[in-house]
Design an enzyme around this catalytic site. Structure first.
Site, PDB file in Angstrom:
ATOM      1  CB  SER B  11      -1.890   2.153  -2.951  1.00  0.00           C
ATOM      2  OG  SER B  11      -3.518   1.982  -2.677  1.00  0.00           O
ATOM      3  CG  HIS B  38      -2.305  -0.610   0.271  1.00  0.00           C
ATOM      4  ND1 HIS B  38      -3.362   0.670   0.026  1.00  0.00           N
ATOM      5  CD2 HIS B  38      -1.881  -0.789   1.637  1.00  0.00           C
ATOM      6  CE1 HIS B  38      -3.091   1.245   1.568  1.00  0.00           C
ATOM      7  NE2 HIS B  38      -2.346   0.450   2.250  1.00  0.00           N
ATOM      8  CG  ASP B 131      -1.743   2.670   4.537  1.00  0.00           C
ATOM      9  OD1 ASP B 131      -1.177   2.274   5.743  1.00  0.00           O
ATOM     10  OD2 ASP B 131      -1.571   1.492   4.402  1.00  0.00           O
TER      11      ASP B 131
END
Lengths: 272, 185
Positions: B11, B38, B131
């Protein structure tokens, strides 16, 4: 609870015996996740507990159908697709008596609500018939109320602006207590019907079918069967819209459709 | 099918590391790589082009139900979850966001672990939320190899730190060490 291949096969077998419906037509990993979620939320202690429940509960089929219908999550998803639809396809619905637009396997309604707003803004709300079908009677019941999920409201509004919507988005809704409801004036020409898209259906005057990101939860063969059912109702020159990442490239001939807009996954029925 | 599959999650702060890894892998890298990064959900073009410039390998944003091929790099499309399915197939999903993310790294990693067991090499890079922690724990449980980017090197350490706390990570590597590991596979 985590399910393995054996457990999922047992569940499929039990469901098929009871309902004559192949849940194995769903993508395996998707089915696994949805079943795990259902079993955990409903506090089944183990797989045998759940299998017993399948045998005794008459509602289990409806419950699972609802579970397997993924909510549409956002209105005006992929705003450029909606712009294209408004600017290039909506015109084909004008001055056509009995033009019908079909939303198969509707779930939480965001696709339908977006379309109805678009029809209203283009003075077509009274001219176009909208058919909404779903295999889940629970989903249909919710859809009829026009309830918009409040969780994604801000995102819906952002998407509407990206679609270059010209109005105050909030004016299309009633805000009652904690509920957001689409104005019922949008529903004048909408018909709801319980129907599973894998079964044949006859839809007259069908000009457009919006079936985005529904078939991605099915296995390859089942996807084809479902799309065959849908495209058999399209009349030559009418449109089918799939999700931005759905793949029917190898089935165009069999489905009698051509790519109309490759990026937005808009297809057109042809006469071969 | 393949002896190994590589799944990489990242991310905030991971883009530079990803491009560095892709630029170092040879044209004939023999395993498929799955990138779950992401990204802005409404931006459907540009990202893959940016990665392709740096990569010697074919970078693809898969459509639903495509067959996995060795040596391809599969980038999870914007606003879709990406699963690895039985039968060497990629499935996409618009299910609700997981860890506020769609695509969610947890889903890609867990599906890889379930279907490919010990063949999986899972790598968690820089990122600002948790995540990937559950997903990489699944990779470990199924006997795959787990790697987290070194916390000292990360621009944002939350994601690899969460992975390290969630399971037994086999290697904590800098980006150079990750590249070296992949080249030796």
């Amino acid at each position: 609870m985590k399910l393995g291949v054996t457990e999922i096969r047992k569940i499929n077998f039990a469901l098929k015996n009871k309902f004559q419906f192949e849940f194995s037509d769903y993508s395996f990993y998707f089915l696994k996740r949805q079943l795990e979620s259902y079993i955990t939320r409903n506090n089944f202690r183990n797989i045998d507990d759940f299998l017993r429940y399948i045998h005794t509960c008459e509602q289990i089929e409806d419950n699972l159908r609802e579970e397997l219908l993924v909510p549409e999550n956002e209105m005006f998803r992929d705003p450029t697709m909606w712009e294209y639809l408004r600017d290039n396809i909506l015109v084909s619905l004008k001055n056509r008596h009995n033009a019908t637009v079909w939303f198969p396997e509707a779930s939480s309604g965001e696709e339908l609500f977006s379309f109805l707003i678009m029809l209203y803004e283009n003075d077509l709300i009274n001219d176009v018939r909208v058919l909404v079908t779903s295999s889940s009677k629970f989903c249909l019941k919710k859809l009829k109320t026009g309830v918009v999920r409040s969780k994604g409201y801000e995102n819906n509004e952002t998407n509407y602006k990206r679609y270059n919507g010209q109005n105050d988005f909030g004016k299309y809704f009633d805000f009652i207590d904690s509920k957001i409801l689409l104005h019922n004036k949008f529903y004048q020409n909408v018909t709801f019907k319980q129907h599973s898209v894998w079964n044949p259906i006859q839809v007259n005057g069908l000009k457009l079918t919006i079936f985005r990101n529904k078939a991605i939860y099915y296995s390859n063969n089942f996807q084809h069967k479902v799309l065959k059912n849908i495209t058999s109702n399209l009349i030559v020159g009418s449109f089918l819209i799939l999700g931005a990442k759905e793949n029917v490239r190898n089935s165009l001939i069999d489905l009698d459709i051509d790519e109309h807009n490759k990026f937005e996954k808009i297809f057109r029925k042809v006469n071969r | 099918m393949n002896d190994k599959i590589i799944v990489i999650g990242g991310s905030a702060g991971s883009f530079q590391i990803i491009t560095k890894i892709l630029s170092e892998l040879p044209k004939k890298f023999p395993y498929p790589i799955f990138l779950c990064l992401h990204r802005l959900k409404h931006v459907r073009t540009g990202f893959i082009e940016a990665l392709t410039i740096k990569s010697n390998l074919n970078v693809i944003e898969p459509e639903d139900k495509v067959h996995i091929k060795s040596g391809n790099i599969y980038l999870a499309p914007a606003n879709y979850h990406m699963y690895l399915e039985l039968g060497n197939i990629i499935s996409l999903s618009t299910e609700p966001a997981v860890n506020h993310s769609r695509p969610a790294i947890d889903l890609t990693f867990s599906s890889a672990a379930f279907n490919y067991k010990t063949k999986v090499v899972g790598i968690i890079l820089s990122g600002a939320n948790r995540d990937g922690a559950n997903g990489i724990a699944d990779v470990h449980k199924e006997g795959g190899i787990t790697i987290a980017q070194s916390l000292e090197e990360c621009q944002v350490r939350t994601m690899p730190e969460a992975a390290i706390n969630a399971t037994e990570i086999d290697y904590v590597y800098t980006s150079d060490e990750i590249i070296s590991y992949l080249l030796k596979l």
